[in-house]
Design an enzyme around this catalytic site. Structure first.
Site, PDB file in Angstrom:
ATOM      1  N   ASN A 209      47.107  39.477  42.005  1.00 20.41           N
ATOM      2  CA  ASN A 209      46.093  38.947  41.091  1.00 20.41           C
ATOM      3  C   ASN A 209      46.160  37.423  41.080  1.00 20.41           C
ATOM      4  O   ASN A 209      46.975  36.828  41.792  1.00 20.41           O
ATOM      5  CB  ASN A 209      46.294  39.532  39.693  1.00 20.41           C
ATOM      6  CG  ASN A 209      47.692  39.261  39.195  1.00 20.41           C
ATOM      7  OD1 ASN A 209      48.068  38.123  38.963  1.00 20.41           O
ATOM      8  ND2 ASN A 209      48.494  40.316  39.070  1.00 20.41           N
ATOM      9  N   ARG A 210      45.345  36.805  40.256  1.00 19.45           N
ATOM     10  CA  ARG A 210      45.194  35.346  40.335  1.00 19.45           C
ATOM     11  C   ARG A 210      46.161  34.582  39.446  1.00 19.45           C
ATOM     12  O   ARG A 210      45.990  33.389  39.216  1.00 19.45           O
ATOM     13  CB  ARG A 210      43.751  34.971  40.000  1.00 19.45           C
ATOM     14  CG  ARG A 210      42.774  35.448  41.074  1.00 19.45           C
ATOM     15  CD  ARG A 210      41.345  35.189  40.669  1.00 19.45           C
ATOM     16  NE  ARG A 210      41.137  33.798  40.281  1.00 19.45           N
ATOM     17  CZ  ARG A 210      40.287  33.407  39.350  1.00 19.45           C
ATOM     18  NH1 ARG A 210      39.580  34.282  38.699  1.00 19.45           N
ATOM     19  NH2 ARG A 210      40.158  32.129  39.075  1.00 19.45           N
TER      20      ARG A 210
END
Ligand code: C5P
Length: 399
Positions: A209-210
């Site tokens: 994920n970011r």
């Protein structure tokens, strides 16, 4: 936390003396009062005018310099100091300090101070490795001097080796840690998780994920600066490791869970700022999956919830990154995971949440109190989160 601290920065005669200007600058910018003492050898390498201009304060170069406001009473610097830092520290100053010699202002100040002393050695590899230097350093260590570095790398001789002045971040981080010793988290063990876990699809690809890890790293540094022993369990991210913190690197949610279970056995608080994968491939392929025109379907499962399952008598803090129904969703997670409080942030705003240096969070606790904070630097959010942790910690018994 460096604001209004009085730091004596001793500079000795090493090629690395020019780096002391950057150290003085960073400390001054952070609000510290930096009183520089330069040995007469240091002046050969960097001008006192530079240090004076950077710190905006009087500076001492000679023990009997009558123009200096500190020289009349040579212990005044020693008494005013919250910490004495010598960077760079030559083999010569290390030997003099180990022997208790007091023939210049810097040695006198170190002998006279009750403040902690940190030294960052810088010298040629052979000088550093020489048993005489090593004995001297051991003596200073035994007397609670903090030794920072040295690092390995390019040396003035043109060779590569051990003896290079520690990185400036390392030196400043250690100063912060030493100054934080008496803070409100002194003696406490805080475990922080950070970053987005990576769940392998095959040896090349993964699901992640970011998360930038910035919030977790800010928490780890803030807890260190308030005197805590900090363990940071981090998924792979691109930030430099915080100084003075035990770092455990993990990849997957499963690895993070194992590390968290292990290190929380003695913890006072667990703060899960990590973006743990909510889905992972049921089985990672052993070989790289070939590209197929027909596409690829992956079967995913949820890794075990770390916060919800880790047991122990410590404060549990969760984060909730939400894109809708912030408070409702966060409240649900608070209960499901049995947390003391949860820090919810709306990730739809461009200046809050993933990747950026600021965050706008709402803290919700077990009593139902909802505290919506304004947009703040992540470091400031970290301080607010730690304020809440301090409130929940058992108070020391008064006699
Ligand atoms: O992913 P979710 O929104 O449920 O995450 C909320 C909190 O739970 C975060 O603090 C996260 O670190 C934690 N979490 C966890 N184990 C997971 C997933 C999330 O501890 N498997």
């Amino acid at each position: 936390m460096l604001s209004n601290k009085t730091i004596v920065l001793g500079i000795t005669g090493s090629i690395a003396a020019y780096k002391a200007a950057e150290i003085a600058s960073q400390l001054t910018q952070a609000g510290a009062n930096v009183n520089v003492i330069m040995t007469k050898e240091a002046i050969q390498f960097i001008s006192p005018i530079t240090l004076r201009a950077i710190t905006g304060r009087p500076l001492v170069t000679e023990m009997f310099d009558l123009a200096s406001e500190f020289s009349i009473e040579h212990v005044s610097l020693a008494e005013a100091a919250d910490i004495v830092v010598i960077a760079p520290a030559t083999a010569n100053i290390i030997a003099k300090l180990a022997a208790g010699i007091a023939d210049d202002m810097l040695c006198c100040t170190v002998l006279a101070t009750k403040a902690p002393v940190a030294i960052a050695p810088a010298m040629e590899t052979n000088m550093y490795n020489n048993p005489i230097t090593q004995d001297n350093l051991s003596k200073l260590k035994a007397r609670n001097f903090v030794i920072i570095g040295p690092a390995t790398g390019w040396l003035a001789s043109g060779k590569e080796g051990l003896g290079r002045l520690a990185d400036i971040d390392d030196i400043i981080g250690n100063i912060r840690k030493v100054l934080g010793r008496g803070g409100d988290l002194a003696g406490k063990h805080i475990v922080v998780t950070a970053g987005g876990t990576q769940e392998p699809i095959d040896p090349v690809r993964y699901i992640s994920n970011r998360s930038s890890g910035k919030m977790g790293y800010a928490l780890a540094e803030a807890a260190r600066d308030r005197g805590a022993k900090v363990t940071l369990v981090t998924a792979p991210i691109s930030l430099p490791e915080p100084v003075g913190v035990d770092v455990i690197k993990v990849g997957t949610a499963q690895e993070m869970r194992q590390a968290v279970v292990k290190v929380t056995s003695q913890a006072d608080a667990l703060i899960m700022a990590a973006a743990v994968a909510d889905y992972r491939p049921i089985k990672a392929a052993k070989d790289k999956i070939k590209k197929r025109e027909a596409g690829l379907t992956l079967e995913l499962e949820c890794p075990p919830d770390i916060l919800g399952s880790v047991k122990g008598n410590f404060i549990k803090v969760g984060f909730a990154a939400e894109s809708s129904n912030l408070v409702k969703n966060a409240k649900q997670k608070l209960q499901q995971k049995g947390l003391d409080f949860i820090v919810a942030n709306d990730i739809t705003a461009s200046d809050s949440g993933f990747g950026v240096d600021t965050n706008k969070v709402t803290i919700i606790d077990q009593e139902g109190k909802i505290d919506s904070l304004p947009l703040l630097a992540k470091r400031e959010v970290a301080e607010r989160v730690l304020d809440r942790v301090v409130e929940l910690l058992p108070k020391p018994k008064s006699r």
